[in-house]
Design a protein around this motif. Sequence first.
Motif, PDB file in Angstrom:
ATOM      1  N   GLY A 136      -9.864   7.984  24.206  1.00 23.55           N
ATOM      2  CA  GLY A 136     -10.613   9.256  24.998  1.00 23.55           C
ATOM      3  C   GLY A 136      -9.778   9.998  25.971  1.00 23.55           C
ATOM      4  O   GLY A 136      -8.254   9.944  25.898  1.00 23.55           O
ATOM      5  N   PHE A 137     -10.211  10.017  27.173  1.00 13.31           N
ATOM      6  CA  PHE A 137      -9.518  10.578  28.412  1.00 13.31           C
ATOM      7  C   PHE A 137      -8.446  10.022  28.727  1.00 13.31           C
ATOM      8  O   PHE A 137      -7.346  10.635  29.049  1.00 13.31           O
ATOM      9  CB  PHE A 137     -10.419  10.558  29.497  1.00 13.31           C
ATOM     10  N   ASP A 138      -8.402   8.546  28.800  1.00 11.30           N
ATOM     11  CA  ASP A 138      -7.291   7.732  29.385  1.00 11.30           C
ATOM     12  C   ASP A 138      -6.169   7.787  28.371  1.00 11.30           C
ATOM     13  O   ASP A 138      -4.878   7.592  28.757  1.00 11.30           O
ATOM     14  CB  ASP A 138      -7.721   6.321  29.682  1.00 11.30           C
ATOM     15  N   ALA A 139      -6.357   7.928  27.177  1.00  5.20           N
ATOM     16  CA  ALA A 139      -5.226   8.045  26.306  1.00  5.20           C
ATOM     17  C   ALA A 139      -4.601   9.474  26.289  1.00  5.20           C
ATOM     18  O   ALA A 139      -3.393   9.444  26.222  1.00  5.20           O
ATOM     19  CB  ALA A 139      -5.826   7.807  24.626  1.00  5.20           C
ATOM     20  N   GLU A 140      -5.394  10.433  26.447  1.00 12.24           N
ATOM     21  CA  GLU A 140      -4.709  11.796  26.923  1.00 12.24           C
ATOM     22  C   GLU A 140      -3.787  11.616  28.098  1.00 12.24           C
ATOM     23  O   GLU A 140      -2.692  12.215  28.213  1.00 12.24           O
ATOM     24  CB  GLU A 140      -5.865  12.788  26.858  1.00 12.24           C
ATOM     25  N   VAL A 141      -4.235  10.949  29.026  1.00 10.72           N
ATOM     26  CA  VAL A 141      -3.701  10.695  30.391  1.00 10.72           C
ATOM     27  C   VAL A 141      -2.247  10.135  30.212  1.00 10.72           C
ATOM     28  O   VAL A 141      -1.358  10.596  30.699  1.00 10.72           O
ATOM     29  CB  VAL A 141      -4.199   9.987  31.475  1.00 10.72           C
ATOM     30  N   ALA A 142      -2.264   8.909  29.159  1.00  9.43           N
ATOM     31  CA  ALA A 142      -1.181   8.124  28.911  1.00  9.43           C
ATOM     32  C   ALA A 142      -0.071   9.281  28.258  1.00  9.43           C
ATOM     33  O   ALA A 142       1.083   8.957  28.409  1.00  9.43           O
ATOM     34  CB  ALA A 142      -1.275   7.160  27.989  1.00  9.43           C
ATOM     35  N   TYR A 143      -0.510  10.136  27.358  1.00 15.46           N
ATOM     36  CA  TYR A 143       0.399  10.926  26.790  1.00 15.46           C
ATOM     37  C   TYR A 143       0.924  11.918  27.721  1.00 15.46           C
ATOM     38  O   TYR A 143       2.105  12.073  27.719  1.00 15.46           O
ATOM     39  CB  TYR A 143      -0.289  11.910  25.606  1.00 15.46           C
ATOM     40  N   GLN A 144       0.236  12.491  28.602  1.00 18.45           N
ATOM     41  CA  GLN A 144       0.574  13.302  29.537  1.00 18.45           C
ATOM     42  C   GLN A 144       1.763  12.687  30.424  1.00 18.45           C
ATOM     43  O   GLN A 144       2.576  13.383  31.064  1.00 18.45           O
ATOM     44  CB  GLN A 144      -0.370  13.938  30.449  1.00 18.45           C
ATOM     45  N   THR A 145       1.295  11.430  30.771  1.00 15.07           N
ATOM     46  CA  THR A 145       1.918  10.668  31.850  1.00 15.07           C
ATOM     47  C   THR A 145       3.479  10.444  31.328  1.00 15.07           C
ATOM     48  O   THR A 145       4.677  10.315  32.242  1.00 15.07           O
ATOM     49  CB  THR A 145       1.519   9.391  31.898  1.00 15.07           C
ATOM     50  N   GLY A 146       3.581  10.262  30.023  1.00  8.13           N
ATOM     51  CA  GLY A 146       4.900  10.088  29.436  1.00  8.13           C
ATOM     52  C   GLY A 146       5.779  11.323  29.761  1.00  8.13           C
ATOM     53  O   GLY A 146       7.014  10.964  29.974  1.00  8.13           O
ATOM     54  N   HIS A 147       5.302  12.451  29.557  1.00  3.85           N
ATOM     55  CA  HIS A 147       6.298  13.496  29.960  1.00  3.85           C
ATOM     56  C   HIS A 147       6.668  13.383  31.499  1.00  3.85           C
ATOM     57  O   HIS A 147       7.750  13.719  31.909  1.00  3.85           O
ATOM     58  CB  HIS A 147       5.501  14.721  29.781  1.00  3.85           C
TER      59      HIS A 147
END
Length: 294
Positions: A136-147
């Motif tokens: 959910g939300f936190d997985a999307e955060v992890a994706y954005q954090t990688g950038h």
Amino acid sequence: MKHLFIINPVAGKGKTVRLIPGITEYCGSRDYRYEIVTTDYPGHATEIAKQKSDEEPCRIYSVGGDGTLNEVLNGMAGSSSSLAVIPGGSGNDFIKSIIGSRIPDNILTATIEGTERLIDYARVNDKYFINISSVGFDAEVAYQTGHFKKLPLISGKIAYILGILSTIAICKNHHMELILDDEVISGRSLLIAAGIGRYYGGGVFALPDAEIDDGLFDICHVDAKSRFSILRLFPQYMKGLHKSIEGVRLLRSKKVEIRTETPVPLNRDGEIILTDKAVFEIFHKSLPFVIPAL
């Protein structure tokens, strides 16, 4: 015993490469049998760990961040080799569950002289993980954090904060069903995180009660939240103070299964995929892990 150092040269913006002379000097001066291999592409650490473990049991050092650690685990899991971590990435979250939030200066030599202890590791769907997997939300955060981690002068924690802010702009709550040993929770949810370690996202204290060898997943379930509520939640979430917040549950279970109506992001130690079903399995005290001699 052979010491195998798998080094991700791009982790930590080049920090790992600077560890090579210290490894060579320390191991060479003690006549330790060792080998240093650097990775060339994503997934290479998995290939190296599998190949070397098939040849002979060895102590495999993951030299990089949590992504490198995950790759190494997926290559050596189930073998007779042991796993060690020399933190050199931007987050270095799993090792914090072993030695605390501060990484000592002598972590290299302390790990080489460390002792092995059996700990848990896990699998979600078709891939092993050792720390935390979230939906959910936190997985999307992890994706954005990688950038953001790829940008100069951006620490792991700052990258995570920027990831949160950018994800809020596209915030979605999803209908999820969380199936545990003796409970089923169904409804619109912001995120579900399940793991063995306590920290992720560059030091975020998501699962403060997690133990690395109890044979159970710790789970954080957060009900659907508005954008404003998310801004209030995450400062507490980062500090491990979220248990008392309304709509937050900290749970423990051996069985964990998550189902969603539509595919949502699933984070597995930093790797992001889309799925509508995540089935978790834990392997109790099945991984020989090197505890640094601190």
